[in-house]
Write a protein that holds these residues in place. Structure first.
Motif, mmCIF file in Angstrom:
data_model
loop_
_atom_site.group_PDB
_atom_site.id
_atom_site.type_symbol
_atom_site.label_atom_id
_atom_site.label_comp_id
_atom_site.label_asym_id
_atom_site.label_seq_id
_atom_site.Cartn_x
_atom_site.Cartn_y
_atom_site.Cartn_z
ATOM 1 N N VAL A 161 0.853 -1.193 0.000
ATOM 2 C CA VAL A 161 0.000 0.000 0.000
ATOM 3 C C VAL A 161 0.889 1.243 0.000
ATOM 4 O O VAL A 161 2.013 1.204 0.495
ATOM 5 C CB VAL A 161 -0.938 0.074 1.245
ATOM 6 N N SER A 162 0.358 2.343 -0.525
ATOM 7 C CA SER A 162 1.096 3.608 -0.467
ATOM 8 C C SER A 162 0.617 4.467 0.695
ATOM 9 O O SER A 162 1.329 5.360 1.149
ATOM 10 C CB SER A 162 0.891 4.408 -1.746
ATOM 11 N N GLY A 163 -0.614 4.204 1.123
ATOM 12 C CA GLY A 163 -1.161 5.020 2.214
ATOM 13 C C GLY A 163 -1.970 4.169 3.158
ATOM 14 O O GLY A 163 -2.553 3.147 2.765
ATOM 15 N N ILE A 164 -2.005 4.590 4.430
ATOM 16 C CA ILE A 164 -2.810 3.873 5.421
ATOM 17 C C ILE A 164 -3.598 4.901 6.226
ATOM 18 O O ILE A 164 -3.023 5.854 6.764
ATOM 19 C CB ILE A 164 -1.936 2.941 6.295
ATOM 20 N N PHE A 165 -4.910 4.719 6.237
ATOM 21 C CA PHE A 165 -5.804 5.664 6.915
ATOM 22 C C PHE A 165 -6.339 4.994 8.181
ATOM 23 O O PHE A 165 -7.060 4.001 8.110
ATOM 24 C CB PHE A 165 -6.940 6.095 5.977
ATOM 25 N N ILE A 166 -5.967 5.563 9.325
ATOM 26 C CA ILE A 166 -6.362 4.984 10.612
ATOM 27 C C ILE A 166 -7.701 5.600 11.016
ATOM 28 O O ILE A 166 -7.798 6.833 11.139
ATOM 29 C CB ILE A 166 -5.323 5.301 11.720
ATOM 30 N N ALA A 167 -8.718 4.755 11.202
ATOM 31 C CA ALA A 167 -10.060 5.268 11.546
ATOM 32 C C ALA A 167 -10.633 4.401 12.661
ATOM 33 O O ALA A 167 -11.637 3.709 12.490
ATOM 34 C CB ALA A 167 -10.946 5.245 10.300
ATOM 35 N N ILE A 168 -9.957 4.446 13.810
ATOM 36 C CA ILE A 168 -10.310 3.525 14.897
ATOM 37 C C ILE A 168 -10.890 4.258 16.112
ATOM 38 O O ILE A 168 -10.751 3.814 17.245
ATOM 39 C CB ILE A 168 -9.091 2.678 15.316
#
Ligand code: FAD
Ligand code: NAP
Length: 314
Positions: A233-240
Motif C-alpha cells: 500500500v502507499s497510504g494507510i488511513f487509521i479510523a479507529i
C-alpha cells in the motif's frame, strides 16, 4: 493581553457554535476560542447525510461555516487561539492560550481527536503515508493502493470516499462485524462486489513498512489463525475512533475514562454542569455514547441555557 467575558466557549465544532448561537441571542456576548482544529471533526468529512432538514448533499465544512456565520450574526466574538492551560480553582476562571481569557462561566466543547494504533512505525510514517483524514489527504493517493483500518462509521465512510480516488482500497477490521450503520455497510459490500474495495476481517496491523520516507506495505496478523500477511500500500488511513480532548482539564474537573463528567447531580438545575459550578460541557468531549453532530449541537444548546441561568443567578 487579558480578555474578559461573562462566558467563554472552548471549541469551534457543532457543540461550540450552537452554544454560541444560543448564548449570543440571550445577550451574553460570548467569546468563542476555535482551537487548532478550526470547525472541529466535521471539517474532515465530505458528506453529511443525517443533518435534519438537509436531504441534499452537504459537506462538513459547509455546515460548520453556516454555524459560524450564524453565531457571528448574533454577536459572538471569535478568537483563533488554542488553550494550553486552565485555572478553575478560583473565580473568575482563567484560560491561557496565546492570550489570557478571564470569564465568569465556561462551556467546554473541545470534542475529540483521532486515535492511533500505538505502533512505533505509525509514528515514523505520520504525514509520510499514515493519515487519519481521507478528505484532507486522499488527494495524494490518486490511482494508488491504500488501506483503511477500523470497522465503525468513520472507517467505512473513509473507505468509500477513497474508493473514488485510489485504484484499490483494503478495509482492515479486527473483527468480523462492522459497528457502522447498515446503510454504510451495504454500500461497502456493493463496492466489494462491483468495485475496488477488498475487505480483510479479523486482521490487525502489526507494522507499517517503508523506506523511512514513504510507506510501501503493511504487515497484518490474523486474529484467528495468527498467520501474518504483507500487503503493498502507499497510504494507510487509521479510523479507529477518537479520544476526548481533556488533557488540560486533568486535576481540574472530574473526568471518567478521559470524558468530562456532566450531570445534574452536581446541581439539580443544570444537566450539563461539570464538577465545578459555572463550568459546563457539551458535545463529544463529554459524550462517550452518541457522538453525532446533532447530539453535539443539542448538548451545546443545553449548555448555553444552563450557563445563561447560572450567570443570571450570580
Ligand atoms: P469537535 O467537532 O471535535 O470540535 C472540537 C473543537 O474543539 C475543535 O474546534 C477544536 O479545535 C477545539 N479544541 C480542542 N482542544 C481545544 C483547546 N485546548 N482549546 C480550544 N479549543 C480546543 N456526525 C454526524 O452526525 N454525521 C456525520 O456524517 C458525521 N461524519 C463524521 C465523519 C468523520 C470523518 C468524523 C471523524 C466524525 C463524523 N461525525 C459525524 C461525528 C461528528 O463530527 C462529531 O460528533 C461532532 O463533530 C462533535 O462535535 P463537537 O463540537 O463536540 O466536537
Ligand atoms: P467508533 O464507532 O468508536 O469505531 C471504532 C472502530 O475502530 C471499531 O470498529 C473498533 O473495533 C475499531 N478499533 C478501535 N480500536 C482499535 C485498534 N486499536 N485496532 C484496530 N481497530 C480498532 O469510532 P468512529 O467510527 O470514529 O465513530 C465515532 C463517532 O462518530 C460514532 O458515534 C459515529 O457514529 C460518529 N460518526 C458518524 C458518522 C455518520 O453519521 N455518518 C460518520 C462518522 C462518524 P471494535 O468494534 O472491535 O471495537
Amino acid at each position: 493581553m487579558k480578555i474578559k467575558s461573562k462566558l467563554l466557549i472552548l471549541g469551534s465544532g457543532p457543540a461550540g457554535f450552537t452554544s454560541a448561537i444560543y448564548s449570543s441571542r440571550a445577550g451574553i456576548n460570548p467569546i468563542l476560542i476555535t482551537g487548532s482544529q478550526l470547525g472541529g471533526q466535521l471539517t474532515t468529512t465530505d458528506k453529511i447525510e443525517n443533518w435534519p432538514g438537509d436531504s441534499k448533499s452537504l459537506t462538513g465544512s459547509e455546515l460548520i461555516k453556516r454555524m459560524r456565520d450564524h453565531a457571528i450574526k448574533f454577536g459572538t466574538k471569535i478568537f483563533y487561539d488554542h488553550i494550553n492551560e486552565v485555572n478553575f480553582n478560583k473565580k473568575p476562571f482563567i484560560c491561557k492560550g496565546e492570550k489570557e481569557y478571564i470569564s465568569d462561566a465556561i462551556i467546554i466543547a473541545t470534542g475529540s481527536s483521532a486515535r492511533y494504533l500505538g505502533l512505533s512505525s505509525e509514528q515514523l510514517y505520520k504525514g509520510k503515508g499514515v493519515s487519519t483524514c481521507a478528505v484532507c489527504d486522499g488527494f495524494f493517493y490518486k490511482n494508488k493502493i491504500v488501506a483503511v483500518i477500523g470497522g465503525g462509521n468513520t472507517a467505512l465512510e473513509e473507505a468509500l470516499y477513497l474508493s473514488n480516488i485510489a485504484s484499490k482500497v483494503y478495509l482492515i477490521h479486527r473483527r468480523d462485524i462492522f459497528t457502522a450503520e447498515k446503510i454504510l455497510v451495504d454500500r461497502i459490500f456493493k463496492k466489494r462486489n462491483n468495485g475496488n474495495i477488498s475487505i480483510y476481517n479479523n486482521f490487525v496491523v502489526k507494522k507499517i513498512i517503508g523506506n523511512d520516507k514513504q510507506v510501501s506495505s503493511i504487515l497484518l496478523e490474523s486474529t484467528t489463525s495468527k498467520k501474518e500477511k504483507i500487503i503493498s500500500v502507499s497510504g494507510i488511513f487509521i479510523a479507529i475512533g477518537h479520544i476526548p480532548n481533556t488533557k488540560i482539564f486533568e486535576n481540574q474537573i472530574t473526568l471518567k475514562n478521559y470524558y468530562i463528567c456532566i450531570s445534574n447531580k452536581y446541581n439539580k438545575k443544570y444537566r450539563t454542569s461539570t464538577s465545578i459550578p459555572g463550568i459546563f460541557s457539551a458535545g463529544d468531549v463529554s459524550d462517550y455514547l452518541y457522538r453525532q453532530a446533532i447530539t453535539a449541537s443539542g448538548f451545546g444548546c443545553m449548555a448555553a441555557l444552563d450557563a445563561e441561568k447560572y450567570l443570571s443567578s450570580l
